[in-house]
Design an enzyme around this catalytic site. Structure first.
Site, PDB file in Angstrom:
ATOM      1  N   HIS A 281       0.868  -1.192   0.000  1.00 13.17           N
ATOM      2  CA  HIS A 281       0.000   0.000   0.000  1.00 13.17           C
ATOM      3  C   HIS A 281       0.910   1.249   0.000  1.00 13.17           C
ATOM      4  CE1 HIS A 281      -3.491   2.394   0.514  1.00 13.17           C
ATOM      5  NE2 HIS A 281      -3.718   2.237   1.807  1.00 13.17           N
ATOM      6  N   ASP A 383       2.182   5.774  -6.655  1.00 10.57           N
ATOM      7  CA  ASP A 383       3.484   5.732  -5.983  1.00 10.57           C
ATOM      8  C   ASP A 383       4.657   5.697  -6.948  1.00 10.57           C
ATOM      9  OD1 ASP A 383       2.278   5.634  -3.398  1.00 10.57           O
ATOM     10  OD2 ASP A 383       1.779   3.541  -3.770  1.00 10.57           O
TER      11      ASP A 383
HETATM   12  N1  CMX Z   1       4.988  -6.638 -10.033  1.00  9.82           N
HETATM   13  C1  CMX Z   1       5.035  -7.997 -10.111  1.00  9.82           C
HETATM   14  N2  CMX Z   1       3.966  -8.793  -9.942  1.00  9.82           N
HETATM   15  C2  CMX Z   1       2.792  -8.188  -9.720  1.00  9.82           C
HETATM   16  C3  CMX Z   1       2.659  -6.786  -9.678  1.00  9.82           C
HETATM   17  C4  CMX Z   1       3.820  -6.004  -9.823  1.00  9.82           C
HETATM   18  N3  CMX Z   1       3.798  -4.677  -9.725  1.00  9.82           N
HETATM   19  N4  CMX Z   1       1.356  -6.478  -9.449  1.00  9.82           N
HETATM   20  C5  CMX Z   1       0.697  -7.673  -9.347  1.00  9.82           C
HETATM   21  N5  CMX Z   1       1.568  -8.687  -9.495  1.00  9.82           N
HETATM   22  C6  CMX Z   1       1.296 -10.115  -9.360  1.00  9.82           C
HETATM   23  C7  CMX Z   1       0.782 -10.396  -7.971  1.00  9.82           C
HETATM   24  O1  CMX Z   1       1.847 -10.464  -7.018  1.00  9.82           O
HETATM   25  C8  CMX Z   1       0.039 -11.710  -8.181  1.00  9.82           C
HETATM   26  O2  CMX Z   1       1.018 -12.714  -8.264  1.00  9.82           O
HETATM   27  P1  CMX Z   1       0.756 -14.200  -7.643  1.00  9.82           P
HETATM   28  O3  CMX Z   1      -0.494 -14.698  -8.300  1.00  9.82           O
HETATM   29  O4  CMX Z   1       1.987 -14.950  -7.997  1.00  9.82           O
HETATM   30  O5  CMX Z   1       0.572 -13.999  -6.168  1.00  9.82           O
HETATM   31  C9  CMX Z   1      -0.564 -11.509  -9.577  1.00  9.82           C
HETATM   32  O6  CMX Z   1       0.249 -10.511 -10.228  1.00  9.82           O
HETATM   33  C10 CMX Z   1      -2.009 -11.066  -9.570  1.00  9.82           C
HETATM   34  O7  CMX Z   1      -2.099  -9.878  -8.800  1.00  9.82           O
HETATM   35  P2  CMX Z   1      -3.214  -8.777  -9.173  1.00  9.82           P
HETATM   36  O8  CMX Z   1      -4.549  -9.433  -9.012  1.00  9.82           O
HETATM   37  O9  CMX Z   1      -2.896  -8.145 -10.463  1.00  9.82           O
HETATM   38  O10 CMX Z   1      -2.959  -7.664  -8.054  1.00  9.82           O
HETATM   39  P3  CMX Z   1      -3.547  -7.580  -6.589  1.00  9.82           P
HETATM   40  O11 CMX Z   1      -4.892  -6.932  -6.654  1.00  9.82           O
HETATM   41  O12 CMX Z   1      -3.475  -8.897  -5.889  1.00  9.82           O
HETATM   42  O13 CMX Z   1      -2.489  -6.630  -5.882  1.00  9.82           O
HETATM   43  C11 CMX Z   1      -1.065  -4.765  -5.657  1.00  9.82           C
HETATM   44  C12 CMX Z   1      -2.451  -5.248  -6.122  1.00  9.82           C
HETATM   45  C13 CMX Z   1      -1.068  -3.250  -5.694  1.00  9.82           C
HETATM   46  C14 CMX Z   1      -0.829  -5.242  -4.221  1.00  9.82           C
HETATM   47  C15 CMX Z   1       0.000  -5.349  -6.617  1.00  9.82           C
HETATM   48  O14 CMX Z   1      -0.223  -4.876  -7.928  1.00  9.82           O
HETATM   49  C16 CMX Z   1       1.421  -5.016  -6.177  1.00  9.82           C
HETATM   50  O15 CMX Z   1       1.991  -5.748  -5.355  1.00  9.82           O
HETATM   51  N6  CMX Z   1       2.017  -3.892  -6.723  1.00  9.82           N
HETATM   52  C17 CMX Z   1       3.326  -3.441  -6.294  1.00  9.82           C
HETATM   53  C18 CMX Z   1       3.230  -2.697  -4.987  1.00  9.82           C
HETATM   54  C19 CMX Z   1       2.559  -1.336  -5.185  1.00  9.82           C
HETATM   55  O16 CMX Z   1       2.906  -0.573  -6.053  1.00  9.82           O
HETATM   56  N7  CMX Z   1       1.619  -1.034  -4.281  1.00  9.82           N
HETATM   57  C20 CMX Z   1       0.978   0.314  -4.253  1.00  9.82           C
HETATM   58  C21 CMX Z   1      -0.481   0.284  -4.702  1.00  9.82           C
HETATM   59  C22 CMX Z   1      -1.090   1.669  -4.599  1.00  9.82           C
HETATM   60  C23 CMX Z   1      -1.254   2.077  -3.171  1.00  9.82           C
HETATM   61  O17 CMX Z   1      -2.034   1.443  -2.434  1.00  9.82           O
HETATM   62  O18 CMX Z   1      -0.595   3.025  -2.734  1.00  9.82           O
END
Ligand code: CMX
Length: 452
Positions: A281, A383
């Site tokens: 987050h 971010d």
């Molecule tokens: N890099 C690599 N892999 C990623 C990714 C990224 N930026 N975003 C998603 N994925 C992966 C997930 O880890 C998940 O992998 P597994 O199935 O192996 O566990 C898969 O793709 C599916 O995930 P998703 O359904 O697309 O994403 P979620 O809704 O579960 O998660 C988030 C959303 C933000 C946690 C995720 O995209 C992430 O970890 N991003 C990087 C961290 C980030 O930038 N967070 C800030 C978000 C904004 C905020 O709240 O401030």
């Protein structure tokens, strides 16, 4: 000075909120009486196991998120806010005071109303002394979010809600001290955050507030990062766009959940900030710049090519890590908050290596993440850009970045908390399941299907 920490007898914002809240509370009661049994959603097993994505489960008046268009605050997009919200004299960026007004009462404020709110927050900005004592008891190496969370709880000794509850107030009054706590908290947060910054990174050489400035500019002044007036403009924009992202995100939902127990605004906001401190987050803003700095070190250049960036991205993924600043639980397009910051950089910053890297990453990462076949949103979130702008103006201490996010987020989640208390929202208490229950349920469904 009155019991709420300010001197003015009349409060036009509170009057407006009271009027709107009473009307909506009456309407909501009637709606629930007539349609309370109507279904608005069905929940799949995948959602139960998958972090409740998309489950419609709470009321959040201040903003709403569309997967493609991004955030709208009371119906207004970020470009619309930039156009319509009042601005500081000679400035081009919206004043966060205006956004708070809009989120709380649903109306774009006039210049005079925003000037009134700025003045209110100045009057309420005095931080109790013991809060600084609490902060000074932490090692300067304590993470700034640890310090922020502790300081918010420490400020709770002034909670109007807790005092009035102990005195025995009626349910119909809950919104009133929640509003007072909200106003006091928002007024005091910049001073607390700047204090954390200066003690952590500038030998405790603190800068006194300048009460001639608006809320965001005074914060920029107390941080003491840059004399450049553009840094103040950046703070106004930054504190506006990070304020709210509807109710389901972790910091908003945590604030909402804690508040539903009738914990006061201080405990509730601290809960939200503890959620914001997670790397999936709000902490992602520090992770982005840390990752970029590591990339620059590893590649030995501040002007990497797109091919070099792609190799670095692939090595991060191969190490089993996420690319910080990319992806989102709801969004399915580039985040308008990313775009707003890019537009700011295009307007205010001519040529900057780290900003240029952020833009090259934007060219490279979506294709790579999209190619993995599992990432639902390969696009940048808020971010991915914020750190580069802060580094440009001289704030390289990335461990502090989430505190900036938190100061802004307080406005949205606390405005929403006022609404929760005004609408009489009950204790939040969803149902949990065991995996044994799930298996037995599936078995019973299969048997029912076979028998039918
Ligand atoms: N890099 C690599 N892999 C990623 C990714 C990224 N930026 N975003 C998603 N994925 C992966 C997930 O880890 C998940 O992998 P597994 O199935 O192996 O566990 C898969 O793709 C599916 O995930 P998703 O359904 O697309 O994403 P979620 O809704 O579960 O998660 C988030 C959303 C933000 C946690 C995720 O995209 C992430 O970890 N991003 C990087 C961290 C980030 O930038 N967070 C800030 C978000 C904004 C905020 O709240 O401030």
């Amino acid at each position: 000075m009155n019991e709420h920490g300010h001197t003015e007898k009349t409060d036009p914002l509170k009057d407006k909120f009271r009027e709107k809240a009473l009307a909506l509370a009456t309407e909501t009661r009637a709606t629930l009486k007539e349609f309370g049994g109507m279904k608005v959603d069905e929940v799949t097993l995948k959602q139960v196991f998958g972090g409740m994505r998309g489950v419609k489960s709470m009321i959040w008046e201040t903003s709403q998120l569309d997967p493609n268009d991004g955030i709208r605050f009371r119906g207004y997009s970020i470009p619309e806010l930039k156009e319509k919200l009042p601005k500081a004299e000679g400035g081009n960026e919206p004043l966060p005071e205006g956004l708070f007004w809009l989120m709380l009462v649903g109306e774009i404020p006039t210049d005079d109303e925003v000037a009134w709110l700025s003045k209110q927050w100045k009057q309420r900005s005095n931080v109790p002394k013991h809060v600084f004592t609490v902060l000074d008891s932490f090692p300067v190496t304590a993470h700034p979010m640890t310090q922020l969370s502790a300081a918010i709880v420490a400020m709770g000794t002034d909670s109007c809600f807790s005092r009035r509850y102990a005195e025995g107030m009626s349910k119909s009054e809950y919104w009133d001290p929640t509003y007072e706590d909200t106003m006091n908290l928002i007024a005091r947060l910049p001073r607390v955050a700047a204090y954390i910054y200066r003690r952590s990174y500038h030998k405790g050489e603190h800068i006194n507030p300048d009460l001639s400035l608006d809320w965001a500019a005074n914060f920029a002044h107390m941080l003491g990062v840059s004399e450049n007036p553009d840094f103040r403009s950046l703070m106004r924009l930054y504190l506006t766009i990070h304020a709210d992202h509807e109710g389901g995100n972790a910091s908003a939902h945590a604030t909402h959940l804690v508040g539903s127990t009738l914990s006061d605004a201080y405990f509730s906001l601290a809960g939200g900030m503890n959620a914001l401190a997670g790397p999936l987050h709000g902490l992602a803003n520090q992770e982005v710049i840390k990752w970029i700095f590591k990339m620059v070190d590893a590649l030995g250049t501040t002007k990497p090519t797109k091919e070099q960036i792609a190799d670095y991205v692939n090595s991060t993924l191969a190490a089993g890590k996420v690319i910080p600043g990319y992806g989102h639980a709801v969004l399915r397009q580039p985040d308008p908050r990313f775009t707003a910051q890019k537009v700011f950089a295009e307007e205010y910053i001519k040529d900057d290596d780290i900003v240029n890297i952020v833009w090259k990453i934007f060219d490279v990462v979506p294709g790579i993440l999209g190619g993995l076949g599992k990432v639902k949103n390969p696009w940048p979130n808020v971010d991915s850009h914020s750190g580069a702008l802060l580094v440009h103006y001289g704030m390289r201490e990335y461990s502090f970045y989430t505190v900036l996010f938190g100061v802004s987020r307080a406005m949205g989640v606390l405005a929403a908390l006022c609404w929760s208390r005004a609408l009489g929202m009950p204790l939040e208490r969803p149902k949990s399941l065991t995996i044994k229950w799930v298996n037995e349920y599936l078995e019973s469904q299969k048997t029912a299907a076979t028998n039918s």
